[in-house]
Design a protein around this motif. Structure first.
Motif, mmCIF file in Angstrom:
data_model
loop_
_atom_site.group_PDB
_atom_site.id
_atom_site.type_symbol
_atom_site.label_atom_id
_atom_site.label_comp_id
_atom_site.label_asym_id
_atom_site.label_seq_id
_atom_site.Cartn_x
_atom_site.Cartn_y
_atom_site.Cartn_z
ATOM 1 N N ALA A 1 66.725 -26.774 46.969
ATOM 2 C CA ALA A 1 65.520 -27.316 47.403
ATOM 3 C C ALA A 1 65.443 -27.781 45.513
ATOM 4 O O ALA A 1 64.840 -28.789 46.102
ATOM 5 N N ALA A 2 65.538 -27.737 44.998
ATOM 6 C CA ALA A 2 64.886 -28.037 43.321
ATOM 7 C C ALA A 2 65.987 -29.362 43.852
ATOM 8 O O ALA A 2 66.022 -30.413 42.689
ATOM 9 N N VAL A 3 67.370 -29.785 44.440
ATOM 10 C CA VAL A 3 68.190 -30.536 44.083
ATOM 11 C C VAL A 3 67.552 -31.596 45.209
ATOM 12 O O VAL A 3 67.334 -32.886 44.654
ATOM 13 N N ASP B 1 65.706 -38.965 41.066
ATOM 14 C CA ASP B 1 65.778 -38.315 39.774
ATOM 15 C C ASP B 1 67.324 -38.077 40.001
ATOM 16 O O ASP B 1 67.770 -38.176 41.217
ATOM 17 N N ILE B 2 67.874 -37.797 38.834
ATOM 18 C CA ILE B 2 69.521 -37.385 38.644
ATOM 19 C C ILE B 2 68.902 -35.958 38.590
ATOM 20 O O ILE B 2 68.286 -35.595 38.276
ATOM 21 N N THR B 3 70.074 -35.300 39.309
ATOM 22 C CA THR B 3 70.328 -33.795 39.470
ATOM 23 C C THR B 3 71.385 -33.678 37.405
ATOM 24 O O THR B 3 71.932 -32.436 38.222
ATOM 25 N N LEU B 4 72.323 -34.036 37.368
ATOM 26 C CA LEU B 4 73.431 -33.629 36.279
ATOM 27 C C LEU B 4 72.685 -32.819 35.316
ATOM 28 O O LEU B 4 73.173 -32.096 34.310
ATOM 29 N N ASP B 5 71.031 -33.115 35.066
ATOM 30 C CA ASP B 5 70.186 -32.077 33.667
ATOM 31 C C ASP B 5 70.252 -30.783 34.482
ATOM 32 O O ASP B 5 69.681 -29.810 33.394
ATOM 33 N N LEU B 6 70.521 -30.477 35.349
ATOM 34 C CA LEU B 6 69.962 -29.269 36.513
ATOM 35 C C LEU B 6 70.884 -28.173 35.920
ATOM 36 O O LEU B 6 72.401 -28.873 36.341
ATOM 37 N N ASN B 7 70.911 -26.366 36.267
ATOM 38 C CA ASN B 7 72.197 -25.950 36.149
ATOM 39 C C ASN B 7 72.555 -25.346 37.356
ATOM 40 O O ASN B 7 71.835 -26.322 38.202
ATOM 41 N N ASN B 8 73.749 -25.411 37.623
ATOM 42 C CA ASN B 8 74.202 -24.712 38.796
ATOM 43 C C ASN B 8 73.712 -24.187 40.023
ATOM 44 O O ASN B 8 72.950 -23.207 38.912
ATOM 45 N N ILE B 9 73.113 -24.344 41.001
ATOM 46 C CA ILE B 9 72.558 -23.347 41.253
ATOM 47 C C ILE B 9 73.200 -22.411 42.366
ATOM 48 O O ILE B 9 74.587 -22.711 42.688
ATOM 49 N N VAL B 10 73.285 -20.953 41.970
ATOM 50 C CA VAL B 10 73.607 -19.423 42.008
ATOM 51 C C VAL B 10 73.765 -18.658 43.731
ATOM 52 O O VAL B 10 71.474 -18.605 43.635
ATOM 53 N N GLN B 11 73.940 -18.927 44.611
ATOM 54 C CA GLN B 11 73.222 -18.026 46.251
ATOM 55 C C GLN B 11 74.212 -17.423 46.495
ATOM 56 O O GLN B 11 74.825 -17.685 47.092
ATOM 57 N N GLY B 12 74.172 -15.706 46.269
ATOM 58 C CA GLY B 12 74.727 -14.858 46.322
ATOM 59 C C GLY B 12 76.366 -15.193 45.651
ATOM 60 O O GLY B 12 76.713 -15.492 44.188
ATOM 61 N N ASP B 13 77.462 -15.102 46.258
ATOM 62 C CA ASP B 13 78.905 -15.784 45.881
ATOM 63 C C ASP B 13 78.686 -16.543 45.762
ATOM 64 O O ASP B 13 79.822 -16.966 44.576
ATOM 65 N N ASP B 14 78.138 -17.877 45.915
ATOM 66 C CA ASP B 14 78.647 -19.033 46.039
ATOM 67 C C ASP B 14 77.791 -19.705 45.318
ATOM 68 O O ASP B 14 76.818 -19.295 44.755
#
Length: 90
Positions: free
Chosen positions: A11-13, A21-34
């Motif tokens: 959703a954030a992406v 907007d760019i997504t480079l400043d977002l942290n990687n998004i973790v969902q479960g093991d992925d």
């Protein structure tokens, strides 16, 4: 890239992309093991083949996610990766 490793977008992406907007400043998004790489815009899916977790790393030089990343080689100009890389360093 394929639909399987790009969707569903977190959703954030999706919100950022819809606004342009760019997504480079977002942290990687973790969902479960992925993990969703916000630089490559792909899901890095963890598999447990051969009873070993296969991990990914985003290479800052190649600008892509690499499975079983070891290092980026300046001599060959590419990432060195795979399960047989443990003996290639002096």
């Amino acid at each position: 890239r394929s639909e399987a490793n790009c969707f569903p977008l977190p959703a954030a992406v999706e919100s950022r992309l819809r606004k342009g907007d760019i997504t480079l400043d977002l942290n990687n998004i973790v969902q479960g093991d992925d993990t969703f790489c916000t630089r490559c815009l792909v899901w890095r899916r963890v598999s447990t083949r051969r009873s070993r977790r296969r991990l990914f790393h985003h290479c800052s030089i190649c600008q892509r996610c690499v499975r079983d990343f070891d290092h980026h080689c300046g001599v060959f100009g590419r990432c060195i990766a795979g399960t047989a890389t443990s003996g290639n360093m002096l």
